[in-house]
Every structure is written in structure tokens, then in C-alpha cells.
Design a protein around this motif. Structure first.
Motif, PDB file in Angstrom:
ATOM      1  N   HIS A 247       0.817  -1.215   0.000  1.00  0.00           N
ATOM      2  CA  HIS A 247       0.000   0.000   0.000  1.00  0.00           C
ATOM      3  C   HIS A 247       0.849   1.261   0.000  1.00  0.00           C
ATOM      4  CE1 HIS A 247      -4.390  -0.955   0.689  1.00  0.00           C
ATOM      5  NE2 HIS A 247      -3.850  -2.163   0.703  1.00  0.00           N
ATOM      6  N   ASN A 248       1.995   1.222   0.710  1.00  0.00           N
ATOM      7  CA  ASN A 248       2.821   2.414   0.855  1.00  0.00           C
ATOM      8  C   ASN A 248       3.884   2.571  -0.225  1.00  0.00           C
ATOM      9  OD1 ASN A 248       2.428   4.038   3.595  1.00  0.00           O
ATOM     10  ND2 ASN A 248       1.988   1.884   4.035  1.00  0.00           N
ATOM     11  N   PHE A 249       4.344   1.460  -0.778  1.00  0.00           N
ATOM     12  CA  PHE A 249       5.480   1.554  -1.708  1.00  0.00           C
ATOM     13  C   PHE A 249       5.259   0.875  -3.056  1.00  0.00           C
ATOM     14  CE2 PHE A 249       7.095   1.771   2.653  1.00  0.00           C
ATOM     15  CZ  PHE A 249       7.668   3.027   2.620  1.00  0.00           C
ATOM     16  N   GLY A 250       4.254   0.031  -3.154  1.00  0.00           N
ATOM     17  CA  GLY A 250       3.948  -0.577  -4.440  1.00  0.00           C
ATOM     18  C   GLY A 250       4.655  -1.894  -4.655  1.00  0.00           C
ATOM     19  N   ILE A 251       5.278  -2.044  -5.799  1.00  0.00           N
ATOM     20  CA  ILE A 251       5.873  -3.318  -6.215  1.00  0.00           C
ATOM     21  C   ILE A 251       7.392  -3.226  -6.159  1.00  0.00           C
ATOM     22  CG2 ILE A 251       6.017  -5.033  -8.068  1.00  0.00           C
ATOM     23  CD1 ILE A 251       3.380  -3.782  -9.144  1.00  0.00           C
ATOM     24  N   GLU A 252       8.006  -4.106  -5.375  1.00  0.00           N
ATOM     25  CA  GLU A 252       9.464  -4.092  -5.266  1.00  0.00           C
ATOM     26  C   GLU A 252      10.086  -4.381  -6.627  1.00  0.00           C
ATOM     27  OE1 GLU A 252      13.120  -5.876  -2.527  1.00  0.00           O
ATOM     28  OE2 GLU A 252      11.085  -6.674  -2.295  1.00  0.00           O
ATOM     29  N   GLY A 253      11.089  -3.609  -6.981  1.00  0.00           N
ATOM     30  CA  GLY A 253      11.746  -3.764  -8.273  1.00  0.00           C
ATOM     31  C   GLY A 253      11.122  -2.910  -9.358  1.00  0.00           C
ATOM     32  N   VAL A 254       9.940  -2.383  -9.080  1.00  0.00           N
ATOM     33  CA  VAL A 254       9.260  -1.525 -10.051  1.00  0.00           C
ATOM     34  C   VAL A 254       9.117  -0.105  -9.500  1.00  0.00           C
ATOM     35  CG1 VAL A 254       7.170  -1.154 -11.415  1.00  0.00           C
ATOM     36  CG2 VAL A 254       8.011  -3.481 -11.019  1.00  0.00           C
ATOM     37  N   SER A 255       8.345   0.041  -8.435  1.00  0.00           N
ATOM     38  CA  SER A 255       8.141   1.368  -7.850  1.00  0.00           C
ATOM     39  C   SER A 255       9.086   1.653  -6.681  1.00  0.00           C
ATOM     40  CB  SER A 255       6.689   1.532  -7.388  1.00  0.00           C
ATOM     41  OG  SER A 255       6.341   0.507  -6.478  1.00  0.00           O
ATOM     42  N   TYR A 256       9.736   0.612  -6.148  1.00  0.00           N
ATOM     43  CA  TYR A 256      10.717   0.835  -5.088  1.00  0.00           C
ATOM     44  C   TYR A 256      11.744  -0.287  -5.068  1.00  0.00           C
ATOM     45  CZ  TYR A 256       8.805  -2.790  -1.922  1.00  0.00           C
ATOM     46  OH  TYR A 256       8.419  -3.980  -1.358  1.00  0.00           O
ATOM     47  N   HIS A 257      12.873  -0.014  -4.402  1.00  0.00           N
ATOM     48  CA  HIS A 257      13.948  -0.986  -4.211  1.00  0.00           C
ATOM     49  C   HIS A 257      14.376  -0.927  -2.752  1.00  0.00           C
ATOM     50  CE1 HIS A 257      14.466  -1.241  -8.629  1.00  0.00           C
ATOM     51  NE2 HIS A 257      14.247   0.063  -8.586  1.00  0.00           N
ATOM     52  N   MET A 258      14.696  -2.080  -2.183  1.00  0.00           N
ATOM     53  CA  MET A 258      15.187  -2.096  -0.811  1.00  0.00           C
ATOM     54  C   MET A 258      16.680  -1.760  -0.823  1.00  0.00           C
ATOM     55  SD  MET A 258      12.584  -2.665   1.089  1.00  0.00           S
ATOM     56  CE  MET A 258      13.403  -2.874   2.668  1.00  0.00           C
ATOM     57  N   VAL A 259      17.043  -0.705  -0.095  1.00  0.00           N
ATOM     58  CA  VAL A 259      18.433  -0.265  -0.005  1.00  0.00           C
ATOM     59  C   VAL A 259      18.825  -0.241   1.465  1.00  0.00           C
ATOM     60  CG1 VAL A 259      20.079   1.579  -0.514  1.00  0.00           C
ATOM     61  CG2 VAL A 259      18.167   1.152  -2.082  1.00  0.00           C
ATOM     62  N   ASP A 260      19.644  -1.212   1.860  1.00  0.00           N
ATOM     63  CA  ASP A 260      20.052  -1.338   3.266  1.00  0.00           C
ATOM     64  C   ASP A 260      18.838  -1.380   4.193  1.00  0.00           C
ATOM     65  OD1 ASP A 260      22.765  -1.271   2.544  1.00  0.00           O
ATOM     66  OD2 ASP A 260      22.819   0.923   2.626  1.00  0.00           O
ATOM     67  N   GLY A 261      17.838  -2.145   3.776  1.00  0.00           N
ATOM     68  CA  GLY A 261      16.651  -2.326   4.598  1.00  0.00           C
ATOM     69  C   GLY A 261      15.645  -1.196   4.528  1.00  0.00           C
ATOM     70  N   TYR A 262      15.885  -0.236   3.637  1.00  0.00           N
ATOM     71  CA  TYR A 262      14.998   0.927   3.516  1.00  0.00           C
ATOM     72  C   TYR A 262      14.327   0.904   2.151  1.00  0.00           C
ATOM     73  CZ  TYR A 262      13.518   5.856   3.966  1.00  0.00           C
ATOM     74  OH  TYR A 262      12.789   7.004   4.064  1.00  0.00           O
ATOM     75  N   PRO A 263      12.982   0.989   2.094  1.00  0.00           N
ATOM     76  CA  PRO A 263      12.278   0.963   0.805  1.00  0.00           C
ATOM     77  C   PRO A 263      12.404   2.304   0.073  1.00  0.00           C
ATOM     78  CG  PRO A 263      10.713   1.230   2.586  1.00  0.00           C
ATOM     79  CD  PRO A 263      12.055   1.062   3.233  1.00  0.00           C
ATOM     80  N   LYS A 264      13.303   2.382  -0.888  1.00  0.00           N
ATOM     81  CA  LYS A 264      13.539   3.632  -1.612  1.00  0.00           C
ATOM     82  C   LYS A 264      12.753   3.617  -2.917  1.00  0.00           C
ATOM     83  CE  LYS A 264      17.132   6.595  -3.580  1.00  0.00           C
ATOM     84  NZ  LYS A 264      18.590   6.747  -3.851  1.00  0.00           N
ATOM     85  N   TYR A 265      11.982   4.669  -3.146  1.00  0.00           N
ATOM     86  CA  TYR A 265      11.200   4.770  -4.368  1.00  0.00           C
ATOM     87  C   TYR A 265      12.104   4.830  -5.587  1.00  0.00           C
ATOM     88  CZ  TYR A 265       6.935   5.703  -1.704  1.00  0.00           C
ATOM     89  OH  TYR A 265       5.868   5.591  -0.856  1.00  0.00           O
ATOM     90  N   SER A 266      11.564   4.396  -6.713  1.00  0.00           N
ATOM     91  CA  SER A 266      12.317   4.434  -7.968  1.00  0.00           C
ATOM     92  C   SER A 266      12.558   5.877  -8.391  1.00  0.00           C
ATOM     93  CB  SER A 266      11.533   3.706  -9.067  1.00  0.00           C
ATOM     94  OG  SER A 266      10.330   4.403  -9.356  1.00  0.00           O
ATOM     95  N   ASP A 267      13.565   6.077  -9.238  1.00  0.00           N
ATOM     96  CA  ASP A 267      13.877   7.415  -9.741  1.00  0.00           C
ATOM     97  C   ASP A 267      12.689   8.010 -10.483  1.00  0.00           C
ATOM     98  OD1 ASP A 267      16.395   7.226  -8.676  1.00  0.00           O
ATOM     99  OD2 ASP A 267      17.375   6.655 -10.555  1.00  0.00           O
ATOM    100  N   GLN A 268      11.895   7.136 -11.103  1.00  0.00           N
ATOM    101  CA  GLN A 268      10.707   7.603 -11.831  1.00  0.00           C
ATOM    102  C   GLN A 268       9.788   8.399 -10.911  1.00  0.00           C
ATOM    103  OE1 GLN A 268       8.391   4.371 -13.457  1.00  0.00           O
ATOM    104  NE2 GLN A 268       6.589   5.652 -13.808  1.00  0.00           N
ATOM    105  N   ILE A 269       9.665   7.948  -9.667  1.00  0.00           N
ATOM    106  CA  ILE A 269       8.811   8.632  -8.696  1.00  0.00           C
ATOM    107  C   ILE A 269       9.549   9.792  -8.039  1.00  0.00           C
ATOM    108  CG2 ILE A 269       7.584   8.368  -6.497  1.00  0.00           C
ATOM    109  CD1 ILE A 269       6.949   5.486  -7.330  1.00  0.00           C
ATOM    110  N   LEU A 270      10.782   9.546  -7.599  1.00  0.00           N
ATOM    111  CA  LEU A 270      11.537  10.571  -6.884  1.00  0.00           C
ATOM    112  C   LEU A 270      11.824  11.801  -7.735  1.00  0.00           C
ATOM    113  CD1 LEU A 270      14.108   8.363  -4.919  1.00  0.00           C
ATOM    114  CD2 LEU A 270      12.111   9.550  -3.998  1.00  0.00           C
TER     115      LEU A 270
END
Length: 391
Positions: A247-270
Motif C-alpha cells: 500500500h505504501n510503496f507498491g511493487i518491489e523492483g518496479v516502484s521501489y527498491h530495498m536499499v540497506d533495509g529501507y524501501p527507496k522509491y524508484s527514480d521515476q517517482i523521486l
């Protein structure tokens, strides 16, 4: 339909969350103890604050001024801005919470609030007269935007980024829109959030913008539903570990990536011009618990995050009314009264500020509110609060 059985049988995620958050559990029940929705919740107190006064810090430094805390210091700053050629030193949307951000210094606000368990209506309190006197004076001195009655966010941005205004009431998101435009014109420009004004140094900040962790509403199940179990399980998904991430971040590998345990949004969103517009292609903040890590990334600039921290200072929580529920009869009566009250308060406020109405007629204004049904409106809100406190 009421959801007590459905939640206990088919919603283990929400049940677990509520067992650890009794204050939220109380908020999402009716006065008779029935659950009526799968709620949309904020998972951190910092998410309940999103706007407040902002000011051009670079101009304060340029003119040898300190960050204003008191009403008098605000007057000095705005007067200096005016003397330096600003056409609208202080600007803000004319109605809603924004118009009353100065009222807190006089112990009141543009809304209902509670104090020691009793409901008060800010625009009928004694402090409202003193607030009106202040904005009347400041408007006459040319310190408040002459377009105050009609300004919108688009015009607000124009004024704050073109040098017409140096202070405003804005959200953290708007700071993020103003800053890059300002920096293009003036590389040392800076916009900061400041505390809500008080009358005297050291006074407690009584009122500031603050929401409850639960806003009325959420996902419901109607009597026409043919598979209540499946509907409940679907709605419950957003409160489990997997559902919270989705609900908060979407699909891992598409809308976000886990970076050191932190869900970072994709560049497309940021890197999108409109963060939320792009993010909501993948996320859904309804029927779940909003994650503070989403908002940490939405606020791109350190000034935005610092502003939220600054606006959180004060005692607003003490006076905040919880999400009380009116009965259907109370709701209909209150809606009628409040529609007229809101109109009268806004009309008189502008008349007083513009000098079209003498403040000698403040008692007549109060009488008008009484004729509309102020006492009844307060009584209805008090009854709802009393029932809430007995839950």
C-alpha cells in the motif's frame, strides 16, 4: 454493516494492530462499540502535521532581522518587508485553518476545540476580537496581501516566488515547490518553517495545525456484499506486513527498491515533477497505515523536514477534538447550523479586516452567531464528545 464479527473472524492483521493501539481502536468504533470501517491511519505522529507559517530566511538575514516568534516580532518583520518594496508581505489562503494562524496567539482558533473536557467555538471567544483587531491593523498598514479574499495556491506560489511576498502559511509540499523556483532567481534564497506566533516570549503555543491519526472514513462492507469473508480478508490485507509495504510503496523492483533495509522509491517517482501523482500509480494509502518512510522521501528538501518538526511544537494535542460521531439527527441539525455559522464568520471576518465594519459591532456579530444557533451547535458537539469519552 457493522464489522465486529467480520474483523474478529476474518481480519487478523487489523485485529493485531488494534490490540497494540488502543487509542486507535477507540477512534474507529461507534459510541455503542461497533466497528464500522477498515480505517485509513497515519502510523507516526509526525504525519499529523503538514503545514504552518513559512518565511524567507535569506531576507531576514539580509535585513538584519531575527526569526519572529512573537506577534510584535512578526509585525517588525512584515513592516520591514513592506518598507523594502513588497506588495504583499504576508499572504495565505483566506479561509480554512490558514486565516487563523495568528489567532492562536490570542488563545483561540477558527474551529471548535476542547479545553478541560468542554467544547469551545473559537470565533465566538474573546480572543477572536483581539485577533480581528490585529489583522485589521495589519491589513490597513499594507502588511497582509490585498488579494487575501480570492487568493489560491497558484497565486500564492506566484507571490512567494516573485518577491511580492516574504511570508505565508504553506504546507511542506508547497515549500518543495517554492524553493527550486526561488533558487533559480537567487542562489542564496531560503525558505523555512517557523513556530506559530505567541504574544510574549516564552508563551506556550496553544494552537497549531494538527490532525488525528484517524480521519473519519475508510473501507466498508455493505449489506449487498455476497461474500463478506472475502471482502473482509481483502480489506484486512493492508494492515499486515506485506500489505503495508504494498500500500505504501507498491511493487518491489518496479516502484521501489530495498536499499540497506529501507524501501527507496524508484527514480521515476523521486524525480517526478509531482511526486504524489506519480506515486499513486503504484500505491494506495487507503485502508492501511501510512508509513513515515513514504513522507520522508516525498519531502525532498531538508527545509521541508525541518519545517514539520518546527510546526509540531506546542500544545495543540491537548485541545484537539477526537473523531467524534454525531447521530443522524444531530448530524442533520449540526450541518444546517454550521453552514450558516461558517458563512457568517467568514463574512464578518473580511468586513472587519477590510474596515467595512467597525469592531464596535463585535457584540452584534456574536448576537448573530447566537441567532443562527451557536449554543445548539456547541451542545451537539459536546454531546458527541461526552459519548466518545465514555467509550
Amino acid at each position: 454493516i457493522e464489522l465486529n464479527d467480520s474483523i474478529s473472524k476474518f481480519a487478523p492483521n487489523l485485529t493485531k494492530y488494534l490490540s497494540g493501539n488502543q487509542n486507535i481502536d477507540k477512534m474507529i468504533r461507534t459510541d455503542s462499540g461497533k466497528y464500522y470501517c477498515f480505517p485509513t491511519l497515519r502510523g507516526d505522529d509526525s504525519l499529523n502535521v503538514y503545514q504552518g507559517p513559512v518565511i524567507r530566511e535569506d531576507l531576514l538575514k539580509e535585513y538584519g532581522l531575527g526569526v519572529p516568534e512573537t506577534v510584535e516580532e512578526w509585525h517588525t518583520v512584515l513592516k520591514t518587508f513592506k518598507d523594502k518594496g513588497m506588495k504583499a508581505p504576508l499572504t495565505y489562503n483566506s479561509f480554512g485553518f490558514n486565516c487563523g494562524f495568528l489567532a492562536g496567539a490570542f488563545g483561540t482558533k477558527l474551529d471548535f476545540y476542547q479545553e478541560d473536557g468542554k467544547i469551545h467555538y473559537g470565533p465566538a471567544e474573546k480572543g477572536w476580537h483581539d485577533f480581528l483587531l490585529l489583522i485589521r491593523q495589519w491589513y490597513a498598514e499594507g502588511l497582509i496581501d490585498p488579494d487575501i479574499a480570492t487568493i489560491d495556491n497558484k497565486l500564492l506560489m506566484t507571490k512567494m516566488t516573485s518577491g511580492q511576498s516574504g511570508a505565508a502559511v504553506a504546507s511542506g509540499g508547497l515549500i518543495g515547490q517554492y524553493l527550486p523556483v526561488l533558487l533559480q532567481e537567487k542562489p542564496d534564497a531560503n525558505l523555512i518553517g517557523v513556530t506559530y506566533p505567541v504574544l510574549n516570549k516564552g508563551d506556550a503555543i496553544k494552537f497549531s495545525q494538527l490532525d488525528n491519526s484517524y480521519l473519519l472514513g475508510g473501507g466498508a462492507i455493505t449489506s449487498k456484499c455476497k461474500n463478506i469473508e472475502l471482502a473482509a480478508k481483502f480489506l484486512d490485507y493492508g494492515y499486515g506486513e506485506e500489505g503495508l509495504m504494498f500500500h505504501n510503496f507498491g511493487i518491489e523492483g518496479v516502484s521501489y527498491h530495498m536499499v540497506d533495509g529501507y524501501p527507496k522509491y524508484s527514480d521515476q517517482i523521486l524525480n517526478a515533477n509531482d511526486f504524489m501523482s506519480e506515486a499513486t500509480k503504484y500505491i494506495n494509502l487507503e485502508m492501511s497505515v501510512q508509513d513515515v518512510r513514504m513522507y520522508e522521501q516525498r519531502l525532498k528538501y531538508a527545509q521541508q523536514k525541518k519545517a514539520i518538526e518546527t510546526w509540531r511544537k506546542g500544545d495543540a494535542k491537548k485541545y484537539l477534538i477526537p473523531p467524534v460521531i454525531a447521530t443522524s439527527e444531530e448530524s442533520n441539525e449540526s450541518a444546517r447550523i454550521m453552514s450558516e455559522l461558517d458563512t457568517a464568520v467568514k463574512e464578518y471576518m473580511l468586513k472587519f479586516m477590510f474596515g467595512n465594519e467597525s469592531l464596535d459591532s463585535f457584540d452584534a456579530y456574536l448576537n448573530r452567531l447566537e441567532q443562527i444557533g451557536l449554543k445548539r451547535a456547541i451542545a451537539l458537539k459536546q454531546a458527541a464528545l461526552d459519548r466518545y469519552n465514555k467509550r
